[in-house]
Design a protein around this motif. Structure first.
Motif, mmCIF file in Angstrom:
data_model
loop_
_atom_site.group_PDB
_atom_site.id
_atom_site.type_symbol
_atom_site.label_atom_id
_atom_site.label_comp_id
_atom_site.label_asym_id
_atom_site.label_seq_id
_atom_site.Cartn_x
_atom_site.Cartn_y
_atom_site.Cartn_z
ATOM 1 N N SER A 120 0.831 -1.207 0.000
ATOM 2 C CA SER A 120 0.000 0.000 0.000
ATOM 3 C C SER A 120 0.866 1.258 0.000
ATOM 4 C CB SER A 120 -0.933 -0.001 1.213
ATOM 5 O OG SER A 120 -1.813 -1.099 1.175
ATOM 6 N N PHE A 121 1.948 1.225 0.761
ATOM 7 C CA PHE A 121 2.885 2.342 0.808
ATOM 8 C C PHE A 121 3.467 2.607 -0.580
ATOM 9 C CE2 PHE A 121 7.376 3.734 1.797
ATOM 10 C CZ PHE A 121 7.048 5.025 2.164
ATOM 11 N N PHE A 122 3.848 1.536 -1.286
ATOM 12 C CA PHE A 122 4.344 1.680 -2.654
ATOM 13 C C PHE A 122 3.245 2.184 -3.589
ATOM 14 C CE2 PHE A 122 7.696 -1.939 -2.037
ATOM 15 C CZ PHE A 122 8.464 -1.074 -1.280
ATOM 16 N N LEU A 163 13.662 -0.157 4.942
ATOM 17 C CA LEU A 163 12.808 -0.079 3.756
ATOM 18 C C LEU A 163 13.116 1.175 2.947
ATOM 19 C CD1 LEU A 163 10.521 -1.341 2.145
ATOM 20 C CD2 LEU A 163 8.898 -0.069 3.563
ATOM 21 N N ILE A 164 13.303 2.300 3.621
ATOM 22 C CA ILE A 164 13.643 3.541 2.916
ATOM 23 C C ILE A 164 14.970 3.389 2.173
ATOM 24 C CG2 ILE A 164 14.235 5.970 3.213
ATOM 25 C CD1 ILE A 164 11.261 5.351 3.506
ATOM 26 N N GLN A 165 15.934 2.758 2.815
ATOM 27 C CA GLN A 165 17.239 2.556 2.175
ATOM 28 C C GLN A 165 17.133 1.626 0.978
ATOM 29 O OE1 GLN A 165 19.664 1.253 5.457
ATOM 30 N NE2 GLN A 165 19.769 3.289 6.375
ATOM 31 N N LYS A 166 16.263 0.617 1.056
ATOM 32 C CA LYS A 166 16.069 -0.293 -0.071
ATOM 33 C C LYS A 166 15.412 0.444 -1.243
ATOM 34 C CE LYS A 166 17.064 -3.799 -0.570
ATOM 35 N NZ LYS A 166 18.204 -4.387 -1.322
ATOM 36 N N ILE A 167 14.445 1.312 -0.957
ATOM 37 C CA ILE A 167 13.838 2.123 -2.015
ATOM 38 C C ILE A 167 14.896 3.001 -2.676
ATOM 39 C CG2 ILE A 167 12.201 3.991 -2.500
ATOM 40 C CD1 ILE A 167 10.477 2.897 -0.206
ATOM 41 N N ASN A 168 15.718 3.656 -1.855
ATOM 42 C CA ASN A 168 16.791 4.498 -2.393
ATOM 43 C C ASN A 168 17.727 3.707 -3.294
ATOM 44 O OD1 ASN A 168 15.867 6.748 -1.014
ATOM 45 N ND2 ASN A 168 17.251 6.485 0.720
ATOM 46 N N GLU A 169 18.058 2.502 -2.860
ATOM 47 C CA GLU A 169 18.968 1.653 -3.629
ATOM 48 C C GLU A 169 18.355 1.252 -4.966
ATOM 49 O OE1 GLU A 169 20.310 -3.003 -3.410
ATOM 50 O OE2 GLU A 169 20.260 -1.890 -1.523
ATOM 51 N N LEU A 170 17.089 0.846 -4.954
ATOM 52 C CA LEU A 170 16.442 0.360 -6.170
ATOM 53 C C LEU A 170 16.162 1.483 -7.165
ATOM 54 C CD1 LEU A 170 13.927 -2.140 -4.533
ATOM 55 C CD2 LEU A 170 15.881 -2.750 -5.972
ATOM 56 N N LYS A 222 9.284 -2.273 -10.043
ATOM 57 C CA LYS A 222 10.610 -2.631 -9.519
ATOM 58 C C LYS A 222 10.564 -2.820 -8.007
ATOM 59 C CE LYS A 222 14.127 -0.605 -11.336
ATOM 60 N NZ LYS A 222 15.148 0.415 -11.714
ATOM 61 N N LEU A 223 9.894 -1.917 -7.318
ATOM 62 C CA LEU A 223 9.801 -2.007 -5.856
ATOM 63 C C LEU A 223 9.006 -3.234 -5.417
ATOM 64 C CD1 LEU A 223 9.098 1.738 -4.951
ATOM 65 C CD2 LEU A 223 11.260 0.508 -4.709
ATOM 66 N N VAL A 224 7.858 -3.449 -6.047
ATOM 67 C CA VAL A 224 6.994 -4.566 -5.653
ATOM 68 C C VAL A 224 7.669 -5.908 -5.923
ATOM 69 C CG1 VAL A 224 4.837 -5.772 -6.176
ATOM 70 C CG2 VAL A 224 4.840 -3.293 -5.872
ATOM 71 N N CYS A 225 8.272 -6.061 -7.084
ATOM 72 C CA CYS A 225 8.942 -7.328 -7.404
ATOM 73 C C CYS A 225 10.084 -7.605 -6.435
ATOM 74 C CB CYS A 225 9.456 -7.299 -8.844
ATOM 75 S SG CYS A 225 8.147 -7.417 -10.092
ATOM 76 N N ALA A 226 10.805 -6.561 -6.052
ATOM 77 C CA ALA A 226 11.925 -6.747 -5.124
ATOM 78 C C ALA A 226 11.440 -7.170 -3.748
ATOM 79 C CB ALA A 226 12.741 -5.453 -5.023
ATOM 80 N N ILE A 227 10.409 -6.486 -3.217
ATOM 81 C CA ILE A 227 9.946 -6.805 -1.865
ATOM 82 C C ILE A 227 9.276 -8.173 -1.833
ATOM 83 C CG2 ILE A 227 7.611 -5.850 -1.879
ATOM 84 C CD1 ILE A 227 10.301 -5.317 0.827
ATOM 85 N N MET A 228 8.618 -8.572 -2.920
ATOM 86 C CA MET A 228 7.977 -9.878 -2.941
ATOM 87 C C MET A 228 8.990 -11.003 -3.121
ATOM 88 S SD MET A 228 4.225 -9.444 -4.596
ATOM 89 C CE MET A 228 3.017 -8.404 -3.736
ATOM 90 N N ASP A 229 10.102 -10.702 -3.733
ATOM 91 C CA ASP A 229 11.172 -11.692 -3.814
ATOM 92 C C ASP A 229 11.703 -11.996 -2.414
ATOM 93 O OD1 ASP A 229 13.173 -13.274 -5.406
ATOM 94 O OD2 ASP A 229 14.541 -11.903 -4.394
ATOM 95 N N TYR A 230 11.858 -10.956 -1.604
ATOM 96 C CA TYR A 230 12.251 -11.173 -0.206
ATOM 97 C C TYR A 230 11.180 -11.976 0.525
ATOM 98 C CZ TYR A 230 16.210 -7.919 -0.296
ATOM 99 O OH TYR A 230 17.414 -7.298 -0.554
#
Length: 245
Positions: A120-122, A163-170, A222-230
């Motif tokens: 939802s945040f994404f 999570l913020i750092q992961k968004i920044n990275e992606l 990109k964000l959703v696929c990355a977080i769902m992979d985790y």
């Protein structure tokens, strides 16, 4: 995707302006994940179905966010590229089509509250990409490009720094926290960049969109696929994005 309440029934609809071709595999995968039977609407050129049970299974967020998260999770988990290519674009008969087939070996997953919160945040993200300029009489005009991302906080969910750092990275950005001076409830994270800022010899351009819609779409994906992979494959690492929220 849209969900409407029509005569007391919730109707889910996909594919605005999709034309007269459909990916049968994806449609049947959606049937299997949501346990529905999609039909083709000749007039609107969309596929639709009733949702008889989803609202009772919803655990967090809006109904649309829950279903979107459920579909992303189910498609990423079960997607078969070879099967999708075999039924990529199939013409729909003139009389329409009832897509009653389901894929028997689909693994059905229910997203956790934590995953839906992040999804939802994404989903609330906004992204813009513009080119702009100013005309200066007697001097060279000036042009520049603007890139921005905004992640408003519209619920009680608060992302942690991991999570913020992961968004920044992606997305290769650097989000900072903001709070409106005029509205204490208007808070979130944002990024704004001006680049290619330079003087030009000719006439400066008017403000032009350089693909904000596509930027938002690709960034969200990109964000959703990355977080769902985790979530699916590295659950112990997924927890680092949900702690101390």
């Amino acid at each position: 995707m849209e969900i409407k309440n029509i005569n007391g029934n919730k109707i889910i609809r996909f594919g605005a302006r999709m034309g007269e071709y459909i990916n049968f595999y994806i449609a049947n995968l959606i049937n299997s994940i949501l346990n529905i039977n999609l039909k083709y609407d000749i007039q609107t050129k969309t596929i639709y179905s009733e949702l008889p049970y989803i609202s009772q299974q919803r655990t967090y967020g809006s109904l649309k966010e829950y279903i979107s998260c459920l579909l992303y999770l189910g498609i990423i988990k079960n997607y078969n590229d070879n099967l999708a290519k075999q039924e990529y674009l199939i013409a729909v008969p003139i009389e329409g089509l009832s897509l009653t087939s389901k894929i028997n070996f689909v693994e059905k997953l229910i997203p956790s509250k934590e995953l839906i919160q992040i999804f939802s945040f994404f989903s609330n993200m906004d992204a813009t990409h513009f080119q702009d300029g100013i005309t200066r009489v007697g001097r060279d005009d000036k042009e520049w490009k603007e890139l921005s991302f905004t992640f408003p906080l519209l619920s009680d969910f608060r992302p942690n720094m991991a999570l913020i750092q992961k968004i920044n990275e992606l997305l290769q950005i650097k989000l900072t926290f903001y709070q409106s001076k005029n509205d204490s409830n208007s808070i979130g994270y944002s990024y704004f960049e001006i680049y290619d800022d330079d003087y030009i010899g000719g006439l400066a351009c008017n403000r032009t969109d350089l693909g904000s819609t596509e930027l938002r779409k690709t960034s969200f994906h990109k964000l959703v696929c990355a977080i769902m992979d985790y979530y699916l494959h590295k659950p112990e690492e997924f927890t680092k994005f949900t702690s101390n929220n």
